[in-house]
Design an enzyme around this catalytic site. Structure first.
Site, PDB file in Angstrom:
ATOM      1  N   ASP A 208      -8.555  19.340 -12.754  1.00 54.30           N
ATOM      2  CA  ASP A 208      -8.886  18.036 -13.348  1.00 54.30           C
ATOM      3  C   ASP A 208      -8.547  18.102 -14.838  1.00 54.30           C
ATOM      4  O   ASP A 208      -9.216  18.775 -15.608  1.00 54.30           O
ATOM      5  CB  ASP A 208     -10.374  17.738 -13.110  1.00 54.30           C
ATOM      6  CG  ASP A 208     -10.802  16.370 -13.620  1.00 54.30           C
ATOM      7  OD1 ASP A 208     -10.168  15.856 -14.559  1.00 54.30           O
ATOM      8  OD2 ASP A 208     -11.796  15.829 -13.088  1.00 54.30           O
TER       9      ASP A 208
ATOM     10  N   TYR B  63     -17.334  17.711 -12.907  1.00 53.26           N
ATOM     11  CA  TYR B  63     -17.746  16.320 -13.139  1.00 53.26           C
ATOM     12  C   TYR B  63     -18.782  15.890 -12.082  1.00 53.26           C
ATOM     13  O   TYR B  63     -18.641  16.227 -10.900  1.00 53.26           O
ATOM     14  CB  TYR B  63     -16.491  15.430 -13.061  1.00 53.26           C
ATOM     15  CG  TYR B  63     -16.779  13.965 -13.110  1.00 53.26           C
ATOM     16  CD1 TYR B  63     -17.151  13.354 -14.301  1.00 53.26           C
ATOM     17  CD2 TYR B  63     -16.699  13.186 -11.966  1.00 53.26           C
ATOM     18  CE1 TYR B  63     -17.425  11.999 -14.344  1.00 53.26           C
ATOM     19  CE2 TYR B  63     -16.963  11.828 -12.000  1.00 53.26           C
ATOM     20  CZ  TYR B  63     -17.335  11.247 -13.196  1.00 53.26           C
ATOM     21  OH  TYR B  63     -17.610   9.899 -13.231  1.00 53.26           O
TER      22      TYR B  63
ATOM     23  N   ARG C 289       0.848  -1.204   0.000  1.00 55.79           N
ATOM     24  CA  ARG C 289       0.000   0.000   0.000  1.00 55.79           C
ATOM     25  C   ARG C 289       0.876   1.244   0.000  1.00 55.79           C
ATOM     26  O   ARG C 289       0.580   2.245  -0.639  1.00 55.79           O
ATOM     27  CB  ARG C 289      -0.974   0.006   1.192  1.00 55.79           C
ATOM     28  CG  ARG C 289      -1.691   1.342   1.330  1.00 55.79           C
ATOM     29  CD  ARG C 289      -2.956   1.353   2.185  1.00 55.79           C
ATOM     30  NE  ARG C 289      -2.909   0.483   3.339  1.00 55.79           N
ATOM     31  CZ  ARG C 289      -2.209   0.691   4.452  1.00 55.79           C
ATOM     32  NH1 ARG C 289      -1.459   1.771   4.585  1.00 55.79           N
ATOM     33  NH2 ARG C 289      -2.224  -0.187   5.441  1.00 55.79           N
TER      34      ARG C 289
ATOM     35  N   LYS D   8      -9.940   7.291 -18.581  1.00 60.70           N
ATOM     36  CA  LYS D   8     -10.323   7.883 -19.852  1.00 60.70           C
ATOM     37  C   LYS D   8      -9.137   7.847 -20.833  1.00 60.70           C
ATOM     38  O   LYS D   8      -8.665   6.788 -21.132  1.00 60.70           O
ATOM     39  CB  LYS D   8     -10.853   9.301 -19.612  1.00 60.70           C
ATOM     40  CG  LYS D   8     -11.816   9.401 -18.396  1.00 60.70           C
ATOM     41  CD  LYS D   8     -13.121   8.651 -18.593  1.00 60.70           C
ATOM     42  CE  LYS D   8     -13.951   8.517 -17.318  1.00 60.70           C
ATOM     43  NZ  LYS D   8     -14.234   9.735 -16.599  1.00 60.70           N
TER      44      LYS D   8
HETATM   45  C1  LIG Z   1     -14.609  10.064 -15.265  1.00 62.38           C
HETATM   46  C2  LIG Z   1     -14.185  11.344 -14.698  1.00 62.38           C
HETATM   47  C3  LIG Z   1     -13.844  11.459 -13.345  1.00 62.38           C
HETATM   48  C4  LIG Z   1     -13.963  10.300 -12.385  1.00 62.38           C
HETATM   49  O1  LIG Z   1     -13.067   9.274 -12.679  1.00 62.38           O
HETATM   50  P1  LIG Z   1     -13.319   7.723 -12.333  1.00 62.38           P
HETATM   51  O2  LIG Z   1     -12.109   7.062 -12.879  1.00 62.38           O
HETATM   52  O3  LIG Z   1     -14.589   7.332 -13.031  1.00 62.38           O
HETATM   53  O4  LIG Z   1     -13.464   7.614 -10.858  1.00 62.38           O
HETATM   54  C5  LIG Z   1     -13.408  12.697 -12.893  1.00 62.38           C
HETATM   55  N1  LIG Z   1     -13.314  13.762 -13.707  1.00 62.38           N
HETATM   56  C6  LIG Z   1     -13.641  13.685 -15.005  1.00 62.38           C
HETATM   57  C7  LIG Z   1     -13.524  14.906 -15.853  1.00 62.38           C
HETATM   58  C8  LIG Z   1     -14.095  12.493 -15.550  1.00 62.38           C
HETATM   59  O5  LIG Z   1     -14.426  12.437 -16.835  1.00 62.38           O
END
Ligand SMILES: *Cc1c(COP(=O)(O)O)cnc(C)c1O
Length: 387
Positions: free
Chosen positions: A177, A105, A53, A202
């Site tokens: 983000d 998001y 961890r 993504k």
């Molecule tokens: C999908 C997404 C998240 C969350 O990510 P996960 O991997 O689904 O937990 C956060 N910010 C944006 C812009 C996203 O598209």
């Protein structure tokens, strides 16, 4: 490459970095180390790793690589984008205040409104594209400003540098983000942002086959704080998934370039179709923030949204479309069509959604690697069902 040389472009550095070969045997793929614990030579000679961890060699390879690509000094890999984001929020304490973009998001919206509030962490949602509005929202106890640009799903552009300047004046951290852009297209740490977070699920992973999150910082005190929280909270990414992200990252530059090229073509075509009321894409000259986005990033990226007449029209298109998968998520080799009102923004109350332009006629498209003519042909036949 013997060192993390910055002489080469990101396109090359993505493939050639200090983890490109295994020093013990020359393997050109990072080994997947499943061990949960590590033998220590003796009471006085503990090794680099003790318990997985706290540190794992496969995760470390991923963390080093993302840190290098974002021009940071330390990277952190988490079990999901939300784990990266919520662990970053744990830098706040009860009584602190957070200024956050209003079209954040959906999952981050839920965490802010339903979890942070329970911990006594206050927030104000603002239209982050308006610097004056952000300035007004800052309070004496504001400790963090949270940015998403381009924002989801209407692709609003926040002036990163101006928000960073405001944050510095008020002594707050900035978190950005960068999921929609990846370090290939936008490097917020270079603009003074403190923490970059990603849903690596993504574009970074890129193949719709792993859930993962990343965070990167430049400052060593922040690195120590986030590392402590990562280990304390414990939402770390497993070694197999770290390897999948490392593997996906090798083609990230090429994927971003190809998908963006197609997205530009599709966005332009969409503006000419009578079934489409509006197209949201920072690569279109009349998009608000077009110049700003061009100045602070390398390209408009592969995500766009467009508005049809109403929910009925959306239903017809979704029923008729053949190539894109109709799904939650984005940033994959296959194009993904999604319906924000019932998917990414389902956690947001209807009145909040509509205030943000997320109407019942809005669809979001994440462009994959298909031939653009094929996608256009497919959308054309689907749109013609609505006319
Ligand atoms: C999908 C997404 C998240 C969350 O990510 P996960 O991997 O689904 O937990 C956060 N910010 C944006 C812009 C996203 O598209």
């Amino acid at each position: 490459m013997k060192n993390d040389s910055l002489e080469y472009s990101l396109q090359t550095r993505i493939l050639h970095h200090k983890h490109k070969t295994d020093p013990t045997n020359g393997a050109v793929s990072v080994p997947i180390q499943h061990a949960s614990t590590f033998h220590q030579e003796g009471l006085d000679s503990f090794g680099k790793y003790d318990y997985a961890r706290s540190g794992n060699p496969t995760r470390e390879a991923l963390e080093d690589t993302i840190a290098q690509l974002e021009n940071g000094t330390a990277g952190f890999a988490f079990a999901s984008g939300m784990a990266a984001i919520s662990t970053t929020f744990m830098m706040l304490s009860s009584g602190d205040h957070l200024v956050i973009t209003e079209d954040v998001y959906g999952g981050t919206f839920r965490f802010t409104t339903e979890v942070l509030t329970k911990l006594g962490i206050e927030h104000t949602f603002v239209d982050m594209t308006k610097v004056e509005e952000v300035k007004q929202a800052i309070q004496p106890n504001t400790k963090m400003i949270y940015i998403e640009t381009p924002s989801n799903p209407t692709m609003k552009i926040t002036p990163i540098k101006a928000i960073v300047d405001l944050a510095k004046e008020s002594g707050s951290l900035t978190v950005l983000d960068n999921t929609f852009m990846t370090p290939v297209l936008q490097r917020p740490l270079d603009l003074g942002v403190d923490v970059v977070v990603h849903s690596a699920t993504k574009f970074i992973g890129g193949h719709s086959d792993v859930i993962a999150g990343l965070a990167v910082v430049k400052d060593s005190a922040l690195a120590e704080k986030l590392g402590f929280l990562q280990n304390s909270f414990g939402a770390v990414l497993g070694p197999q998934d770290c390897w999948l992200i490392l593997r996906g990252m090798k083609t990230m530059h090429t994927r971003m370039e190809a998908s963006t090229k197609t997205a530009v073509e599709i966005a332009q075509w969409l503006t000419t179709h009578p079934a489409v009321k509006h197209v949201y894409y920072p690569g279109l000259k009349d998009h608000p923030g077009f110049d700003l986005h061009q100045a602070q990033s390398d390209s408009p990226g592969a995500v766009l949204s467009f508005e049809l007449a109403d929910r009925e029209a959306v239903k017809k298109v979704v029923d008729a479309i053949e190539i894109p998968v109709f799904a939650v998520s984005l940033g994959a080799v296959e194009s993904i069509l999604s319906y924000p009102a019932l998917m990414s923004h389902a956690a947001m109350p209807a009145h909040e959604r509509e205030k943000r332009g997320i109407s019942d006629g809005l669809l979001r498209l994440s462009v994959g690697l298909e031939k653009s003519e094929d996608l256009i042909k497919d959308f054309d036949q689907a749109f013609n069902q609505t006319l």
